[in-house]
Scaffold this motif. Structure first.
Motif, short mmCIF file in Angstrom:
data_model
loop_
_atom_site.label_atom_id
_atom_site.label_comp_id
_atom_site.label_asym_id
_atom_site.label_seq_id
_atom_site.Cartn_x
_atom_site.Cartn_y
_atom_site.Cartn_z
N UNK A 7 0.87 -1.19 0.00
CA UNK A 7 0.00 0.00 0.00
C UNK A 7 0.89 1.23 0.00
N UNK A 8 0.64 2.12 -0.93
CA UNK A 8 1.45 3.34 -0.99
C UNK A 8 0.53 4.56 -1.05
N UNK A 9 0.64 5.38 -0.02
CA UNK A 9 -0.13 6.63 0.06
C UNK A 9 0.83 7.77 -0.27
N UNK A 10 0.49 8.55 -1.28
CA UNK A 10 1.41 9.60 -1.73
C UNK A 10 1.23 10.94 -1.07
N UNK A 11 0.31 11.04 -0.12
CA UNK A 11 0.09 12.33 0.56
C UNK A 11 0.21 12.11 2.06
N UNK A 71 3.06 2.00 3.24
CA UNK A 71 4.08 3.05 3.16
C UNK A 71 3.43 4.36 2.77
N UNK A 72 4.03 5.45 3.25
CA UNK A 72 3.47 6.78 2.98
C UNK A 72 4.58 7.74 2.61
N UNK A 73 4.34 8.58 1.62
CA UNK A 73 5.32 9.61 1.26
C UNK A 73 4.61 10.95 1.27
N UNK A 74 5.37 11.99 1.26
CA UNK A 74 4.78 13.33 1.21
C UNK A 74 5.12 13.95 -0.14
N UNK A 75 4.48 13.43 -1.17
CA UNK A 75 4.72 13.90 -2.53
C UNK A 75 6.20 13.81 -2.90
N UNK A 105 -8.79 33.42 -10.74
CA UNK A 105 -7.44 33.96 -10.47
C UNK A 105 -6.57 32.79 -10.02
N UNK A 106 -5.75 32.30 -10.92
CA UNK A 106 -4.90 31.15 -10.58
C UNK A 106 -3.73 31.59 -9.70
N UNK A 107 -3.48 30.78 -8.65
CA UNK A 107 -2.34 31.04 -7.77
C UNK A 107 -1.50 29.75 -7.71
N UNK A 108 -0.69 29.52 -8.73
CA UNK A 108 0.15 28.31 -8.72
C UNK A 108 1.34 28.50 -7.79
N UNK A 109 1.73 27.42 -7.13
CA UNK A 109 2.88 27.49 -6.22
C UNK A 109 3.53 26.12 -6.14
N UNK A 110 4.84 26.14 -5.82
CA UNK A 110 5.56 24.87 -5.73
C UNK A 110 5.37 24.22 -4.37
N UNK A 111 5.28 25.05 -3.34
CA UNK A 111 5.13 24.54 -1.97
C UNK A 111 4.55 25.64 -1.08
N UNK A 112 4.50 25.36 0.21
CA UNK A 112 3.89 26.32 1.14
C UNK A 112 4.62 27.65 1.12
N UNK A 154 -9.34 23.38 -5.20
CA UNK A 154 -9.71 22.24 -6.05
C UNK A 154 -8.94 21.01 -5.57
N UNK A 155 -9.18 19.86 -6.19
CA UNK A 155 -8.45 18.64 -5.80
C UNK A 155 -6.99 18.83 -6.17
N UNK A 156 -6.16 18.91 -5.15
CA UNK A 156 -4.78 19.29 -5.35
C UNK A 156 -4.01 19.00 -4.06
N UNK A 157 -2.80 18.52 -4.15
CA UNK A 157 -2.08 18.16 -2.92
C UNK A 157 -1.56 19.35 -2.12
#
Lengths: 88, 279
Positions: free
Chosen positions: A71-75, B17-21, B144-151, B175-178
């Motif tokens: 299982x891999x959660x990317x967020x 397993x979990x990652x943060x993008x 009005x789009x506000x694109x950004x790479x990170x916080x 919107x649906x977005x990480x």
């Protein structure tokens, strides 16, 4: 299974003298009657077939196979922590 | 899975397993899953599902995804016949983007400039922006789009807006977005919205005292059940690529207190649409 009970099947002897039966050991009587079963080969065949069938079923039951799921959660916003389960 | 007869440690083992993008970490973990010859890989959301599809190419390892957008990305051939060795539960991103937009207009009917923060270059953004631009066409509303790479990048972008004299945004739509659901990024967004008394909604979030006024999303528990049914079919021998993709149902949650704090109207009609009201 008392001596006065009538049996129509030829697999069991007609009891002519009930007194003689009462003196016999019940286990011996049971074994003696079983020995006179007409189709021992058929019974044995059925038993073997049942065993083969059961073994086949058991081997195919999911509970005997241990599936491994990655299982891999990317967020990281989900409040659950990574872990790996171990087989018992 | 338990309801379907799978008992952890007895007839099924999970390696979670979990990652943060982190794309490098995702690739490494997926390579390990493939090397371990797992029976199936379960992934969420979109980007990691795409990575899993690529990592398992040429193997017999099935992939089941959840909370993944399928529009505008090469995840499945079609809903009916996903193809390859993959299927899953679709996150209806474009549909939810429209729902979020409509609900935002009920909260802020006077809004003419809708700010949309998102992670730059993320694959599922374009399909959502497409439907939103179609929706606002000839309505007098500007996106009005506000694109950004990170916080930190989001902070810089919003500071630049604040220092330019006018914020230029009447409402902030997530919107649906990480990025926007990342706690650090949402703290930036929430602070900006609170400072300028701008309603912020789309995904239901509470971070550091900042709250969104509503969220339209999917129910993770329901999605999990849907995904489990797909996993069960595959473990019982069905080819993943022939199992149709399931679409997740949406749920509306209203942050009633957050809306009241901003003095926003919350009509009975809006409340009646809500699956959950947070007071």
């Amino acid at each position: 299974m008392g001596p006065t009970r009538k049996r129509s099947s030829a697999a069991f002897p007609v009891i002519s003298n009930p007194d003689s039966i009462e003196k016999e050991d019940p286990i011996q009587m049971f074994l003696r009657r079983r020995m006179k079963f007409r189709h021992p080969c058929l019974a044995l065949t059925l038993l073997v077939a049942a065993c083969v069938f059961w073994n086949g079923c058991v081997e195919k039951t999911p509970s005997q196979k241990i599936y491994r799921i990655g299982i891999l959660c990317g967020v990281d916003f989900l409040p659950i922590q990574p872990r790996a389960s171990k087989a018992k | 899975m338990t309801a379907l007869g799978y008992r952890e440690g007895e007839n099924i083992i999970y390696d979670f397993q979990k990652t943060n993008n982190d794309l490098t970490a995702e690739k490494r973990i997926l390579q390990k899953f493939v090397a371990d010859k797992v029976d199936l890989i379960f992934t969420f959301p979109t980007e990691v599902s795409l990575a899993a599809k690529a990592a398992t190419r040429g193997t017999d390892i099935a992939v089941v995804f959840a909370n993944a957008n399928i529009e505008g990305v090469d995840l499945v051939d079609s809903v009916r016949e996903p193809g390859g060795n993959i299927t899953g539960v679709r996150y209806p991103g474009p549909d939810l983007a429209i729902k979020r937009f409509e609900i935002m207009l009920e909260f802020a009917p006077q809004a003419k400039r809708i700010g949309i923060p998102y992670q730059q270059g993320y694959p599922i953004i374009a399909s959502q922006l497409d439907v939103l631009y179609t929706a606002v066409k000839s309505s007098g509303i500007a996106l009005v789009e506000v694109p950004a790479k990170d916080a930190a990048d989001l902070q810089t972008a919003l500071n630049a807006r604040a220092q330019s004299g006018g914020v230029g945004i009447d409402a902030m739509l997530m919107i649906a977005d990480p990025l926007a659901v990342n706690p650090d990024a949402f703290a930036v967004l929430g602070e900006f919205a609170a400072q300028h008394k701008i309603p912020c909604g789309g995904a239901l979030m509470t971070v550091g005292g900042y709250r969104t006024v509503f969220g339209v999303s999917t129910d993770n528990a329901a999605v999990g059940q849907q995904a489990a049914s797909l996993v069960d079919k595959i473990l019982k021998g069905a080819p993943a690529g022939s199992i149709p993709v399931i679409s997740a149902e949406s749920v509306l949650k209203i942050g009633y207190r957050a809306a009241q704090q901003l003095g926003l109207p919350v009509s009975e009609g809006l409340l009646s649409k809500a699956d959950e009201i947070i007071r």
